[in-house]
Design a protein around this motif. Sequence first.
Motif, PDB file in Angstrom:
ATOM      1  N   GLU A  66      -8.507  48.495  28.589  1.00 24.55           N
ATOM      2  CA  GLU A  66      -8.054  48.834  29.950  1.00 24.55           C
ATOM      3  C   GLU A  66      -6.768  48.104  30.307  1.00 24.55           C
ATOM      4  O   GLU A  66      -5.880  48.654  30.953  1.00 24.55           O
ATOM      5  CB  GLU A  66      -9.164  48.519  30.958  1.00 24.55           C
ATOM      6  N   TYR A  78     -13.641  41.653  28.108  1.00 20.73           N
ATOM      7  CA  TYR A  78     -12.822  41.468  29.296  1.00 20.73           C
ATOM      8  C   TYR A  78     -11.739  40.412  29.044  1.00 20.73           C
ATOM      9  O   TYR A  78     -11.897  39.543  28.168  1.00 20.73           O
ATOM     10  CB  TYR A  78     -13.679  41.059  30.484  1.00 20.73           C
ATOM     11  N   ASN A 138     -10.345  41.097  34.906  1.00 17.02           N
ATOM     12  CA  ASN A 138     -11.422  42.020  35.246  1.00 17.02           C
ATOM     13  C   ASN A 138     -11.268  43.376  34.571  1.00 17.02           C
ATOM     14  O   ASN A 138     -11.942  44.329  34.929  1.00 17.02           O
ATOM     15  CB  ASN A 138     -11.504  42.188  36.775  1.00 17.02           C
ATOM     16  N   LEU A 139     -10.361  43.450  33.599  1.00 14.55           N
ATOM     17  CA  LEU A 139     -10.199  44.662  32.815  1.00 14.55           C
ATOM     18  C   LEU A 139     -10.475  44.333  31.357  1.00 14.55           C
ATOM     19  O   LEU A 139     -10.212  43.217  30.907  1.00 14.55           O
ATOM     20  CB  LEU A 139      -8.772  45.209  32.942  1.00 14.55           C
ATOM     21  N   THR A 140     -11.001  45.288  30.619  1.00 10.98           N
ATOM     22  CA  THR A 140     -11.217  45.069  29.190  1.00 10.98           C
ATOM     23  C   THR A 140      -9.867  45.097  28.474  1.00 10.98           C
ATOM     24  O   THR A 140      -8.841  45.455  29.064  1.00 10.98           O
ATOM     25  CB  THR A 140     -12.107  46.167  28.579  1.00 10.98           C
TER      26      THR A 140
END
Lengths: 313, 233
Positions: B95, B130, B90-92
């Motif tokens: 990220e 993601y 759920n993070l790029t």
Amino acid sequence: MRGHRGLVVVLAGLALLALVPPVAGMLNQPFYIDLLRRVMILAIAAVSLDLILGYGGMVSFGHAAYLGIGSYSVAVMAFYGIHSGPLQWLVAIGASALVALAIGSVSIRTSGIYFIMITLAFTQMLYFLGISVDEYGGDDGMGLKRLSQFGNLIDLGDPVAFYYLVLAILVLTLVIVHRLVHSRFGMVIRAAKSNEARTRAIGFSPYAYRLVAFVIAGAICGLAGALYVNHTKYLSPHIMHWTISGDIMFMVILGGMGSTAGPVAGALVLLVLENLLSGWTEHWQIIFGPFLVLVVLFAKRGLAGWLAGGRHG
Amino acid sequence: MLEVRDLETAYGRSQVLFGVSFTVEAGTVVTLLGRNGMGKTTTVRSVMGMMRPRSGQVLFEGKPLTGLPSYRVAQAGLGLVPEGRQVFPNLTVVENLIATAATRRQQSKQWTLQRVFQFFPNLAERRGNYGNQLSGGEQQMLAIARALMTNPRLLILDEATEGLAPLIRHDIFRSIEQLKAEGLSILVIDKDLRALTRVAHRHFVLEKGRVVWSGTSVELEANADIQHRYLGV
């Protein structure tokens, strides 16, 4: 709200909200100002819950506690003759943050069903505390004789001025939550949601991060409580009932967990539907219940996923 | 740099490690070899504090790590690339890299976003995607890059090429060789014996929770008996 489409939808939604008072004025239907003000106040609460629920994976089933703390802060201070708005609202935010710190420091040590139960239990305790304190009306609650006073700055007695103040606070809340979620702090929160063990193994203990997010969410919701008691001009312990916590959670799920502005759409749909259906039949929940079930089954990312496309997480 | 002494670890009542000992010298690449179920991953988990060993010691730069929670172990300078990659879905990409990045020590060449993207150009192209939108190979590179962003003193790769296409495995081993050339200490667990003997300085063979053989790449290549008996080659 990554991508242009999401931003366009959010801005269009906010523009529509800004148009409500003049349109309602033209149609001579002040009721809609009232309805949408309530929508926006509860949307602020829902956005704050989404910070910990949607992004942090903390299923707090007691978010109504902070609506209550915020409401009580304002009403009790007014009861003792302190009507200064800035002071009342600061106390509402501060007291909610403190209560969130206390509840969070215990409950964040647990997870899953235990976390849900502990947050619920704390809120029930506050609810029964509210009922049992006769001085402030007990079960019946008490009226707010004077609204929070802001001198010449703004008069909450003017429904349109109050409306725009709530809208401004909603926008501010959205900006704060959006920036928080995309900061490094927010990344750790989201990382810990998807894989806690991994977050630890790479050098982070999620506890402190989660607690800070929990306190921020509580503080924002406390401000929503201060707005709510001014909106209803009445303090009732019922604001802390577990069904209110459930309503706020529904707004988040309906709007789309983990989307900053989704809960606003969730609040709007939930409250407008409630309003329409209850005008039509007394047993409106018979229609509303299955609707929620369908949303959860078929639109897992909620209204935000449906409106904005690309966003997930 | 890393010294593991007589590690014994059990899952409930079933003991898996029966006194594992090995060392990783600074600036070297060391492997743990052995067939499935011999305790390689359990050893890594015990070192990283993800499992509490029943007895034994883990020393990193002379300081004991045994019994510390895993985030403290990671903070001491151990960067794990876990089995199964486990990037944050759920993070790029960016990220994933920034969220847990850290510069806890002074090093001559710190790992930064820019340097990681130079090292893995594929990731730079997919920086806005993601974690769950990446291919297996890209996820693996992201997992390695994420560990590098914590600026570790010792990098641990647990089955980093498992399930990947030969070409991508080749890429990953080339990355490991580059890291080795920069003087990073690395502990590798893998099944690709050919690639490992090319990259690693020293090997430790695990059999039923014990180290049964250790030696250099030359010694391992020369020892067909060990290869056959413990590694099934």
